[in-house]
Design a protein around this motif. Sequence first.
Motif, PDB file in Angstrom:
ATOM      1  N   ARG A  31       1.170  -1.177   0.018  1.00 48.78           N
ATOM      2  CA  ARG A  31      -0.118  -0.033   0.262  1.00 48.78           C
ATOM      3  C   ARG A  31       1.004   1.279  -0.060  1.00 48.78           C
ATOM      4  O   ARG A  31       0.437   2.319  -0.631  1.00 48.78           O
ATOM      5  N   SER A  32       1.944   1.489   1.256  1.00 52.07           N
ATOM      6  CA  SER A  32       2.652   1.947   1.025  1.00 52.07           C
ATOM      7  C   SER A  32       3.536   2.343  -0.045  1.00 52.07           C
ATOM      8  O   SER A  32       3.276   3.606  -0.727  1.00 52.07           O
ATOM      9  N   ASN A  33       3.961   1.456  -1.062  1.00 57.09           N
ATOM     10  CA  ASN A  33       4.993   1.559  -2.180  1.00 57.09           C
ATOM     11  C   ASN A  33       3.335   1.988  -2.985  1.00 57.09           C
ATOM     12  O   ASN A  33       4.152   2.834  -3.748  1.00 57.09           O
ATOM     13  N   ALA A  34       2.756   1.777  -3.430  1.00 55.49           N
ATOM     14  CA  ALA A  34       0.980   1.956  -4.276  1.00 55.49           C
ATOM     15  C   ALA A  34       1.193   3.586  -4.604  1.00 55.49           C
ATOM     16  O   ALA A  34       0.962   4.672  -4.719  1.00 55.49           O
ATOM     17  N   VAL A  35       1.132   4.169  -2.998  1.00 53.53           N
ATOM     18  CA  VAL A  35       0.300   5.597  -2.936  1.00 53.53           C
ATOM     19  C   VAL A  35       1.870   6.112  -3.107  1.00 53.53           C
ATOM     20  O   VAL A  35       1.795   7.473  -3.685  1.00 53.53           O
ATOM     21  N   ASP A  36       3.261   5.533  -2.680  1.00 52.04           N
ATOM     22  CA  ASP A  36       4.491   6.975  -3.073  1.00 52.04           C
ATOM     23  C   ASP A  36       4.441   6.811  -4.596  1.00 52.04           C
ATOM     24  O   ASP A  36       4.979   7.957  -5.015  1.00 52.04           O
ATOM     25  N   LEU A  37       4.425   5.681  -5.254  1.00 50.45           N
ATOM     26  CA  LEU A  37       4.501   5.442  -6.812  1.00 50.45           C
ATOM     27  C   LEU A  37       3.852   7.058  -7.388  1.00 50.45           C
ATOM     28  O   LEU A  37       3.815   7.510  -8.400  1.00 50.45           O
ATOM     29  N   PHE A  38       2.413   6.857  -6.920  1.00 45.88           N
ATOM     30  CA  PHE A  38       1.199   7.459  -7.666  1.00 45.88           C
ATOM     31  C   PHE A  38       1.698   8.923  -7.357  1.00 45.88           C
ATOM     32  O   PHE A  38       1.889  10.069  -8.052  1.00 45.88           O
ATOM     33  N   LEU A  39       1.746   8.928  -5.815  1.00 45.97           N
ATOM     34  CA  LEU A  39       2.311  10.610  -5.496  1.00 45.97           C
ATOM     35  C   LEU A  39       3.113  11.416  -6.403  1.00 45.97           C
ATOM     36  O   LEU A  39       3.979  12.433  -5.948  1.00 45.97           O
ATOM     37  N   SER A  40       4.329  10.361  -7.037  1.00 39.85           N
ATOM     38  CA  SER A  40       5.457  10.619  -6.977  1.00 39.85           C
ATOM     39  C   SER A  40       5.164  10.770  -8.413  1.00 39.85           C
ATOM     40  O   SER A  40       6.175  11.712  -9.105  1.00 39.85           O
ATOM     41  N   ASN A  41       3.766  10.728  -9.408  1.00 40.95           N
ATOM     42  CA  ASN A  41       3.958  10.546 -10.132  1.00 40.95           C
ATOM     43  C   ASN A  41       2.589  10.739 -10.726  1.00 40.95           C
ATOM     44  O   ASN A  41       2.056  10.840 -12.121  1.00 40.95           O
ATOM     45  N   VAL A  42       1.879  11.899  -9.997  1.00 45.78           N
ATOM     46  CA  VAL A  42       0.451  12.222  -9.943  1.00 45.78           C
ATOM     47  C   VAL A  42       0.522  13.591 -11.756  1.00 45.78           C
ATOM     48  O   VAL A  42       1.377  13.802 -11.484  1.00 45.78           O
ATOM     49  N   PRO A  43      -0.268  12.721 -12.453  1.00 45.60           N
ATOM     50  CA  PRO A  43      -0.254  13.029 -13.867  1.00 45.60           C
ATOM     51  C   PRO A  43      -1.304  14.858 -13.740  1.00 45.60           C
ATOM     52  O   PRO A  43      -2.205  14.663 -12.380  1.00 45.60           O
ATOM     53  N   SER A  44      -0.966  15.448 -13.988  1.00 43.33           N
ATOM     54  CA  SER A  44      -1.706  16.591 -13.981  1.00 43.33           C
ATOM     55  C   SER A  44      -2.911  17.046 -14.554  1.00 43.33           C
ATOM     56  O   SER A  44      -3.948  17.381 -14.007  1.00 43.33           O
ATOM     57  N   GLU A  45      -3.200  15.560 -15.902  1.00 45.53           N
ATOM     58  CA  GLU A  45      -4.609  15.458 -16.435  1.00 45.53           C
ATOM     59  C   GLU A  45      -5.653  14.528 -15.700  1.00 45.53           C
ATOM     60  O   GLU A  45      -5.150  14.357 -15.021  1.00 45.53           O
ATOM     61  N   GLU A  46      -7.150  15.457 -14.952  1.00 45.18           N
ATOM     62  CA  GLU A  46      -7.435  14.706 -14.136  1.00 45.18           C
ATOM     63  C   GLU A  46      -7.854  12.929 -14.493  1.00 45.18           C
ATOM     64  O   GLU A  46      -7.982  12.165 -14.601  1.00 45.18           O
TER      65      GLU A  46
END
Length: 102
Positions: A31-46
């Motif tokens: 879970r922590s890995n997934a959240v970290d990956l997402f927050l480090s790569n949040v796309p600008s487009e919704e």
Amino acid sequence: MYRARDRVDNEEWVARITRAADGLELDAAARSNAVDLFLSNVPSEERSKPAVAAASLYAGALIAGEERSQGAVAEAMDVTRLSVQNHWKALLESSGFRPPEW
């Protein structure tokens, strides 16, 4: 790396990843890995966020040694399997990991 503000701004997506991880019975590391990956790569487009969130969950589980199928992750995140397939390797690479060569 991401800022603390990124977590606040994307609280909804963090919650979605957490709920999907619950459904997939993933442990805290995945879970922590997934959240970290997402927050480090949040796309600008919704419109891109669902696919990146799902790919982050898939890749986070791989890193933690809790592999789940792309289809299972896609279903848990309500996206297509192709969405996961198209994004997970780039997420790993951008975070300094080498994707497996199956």
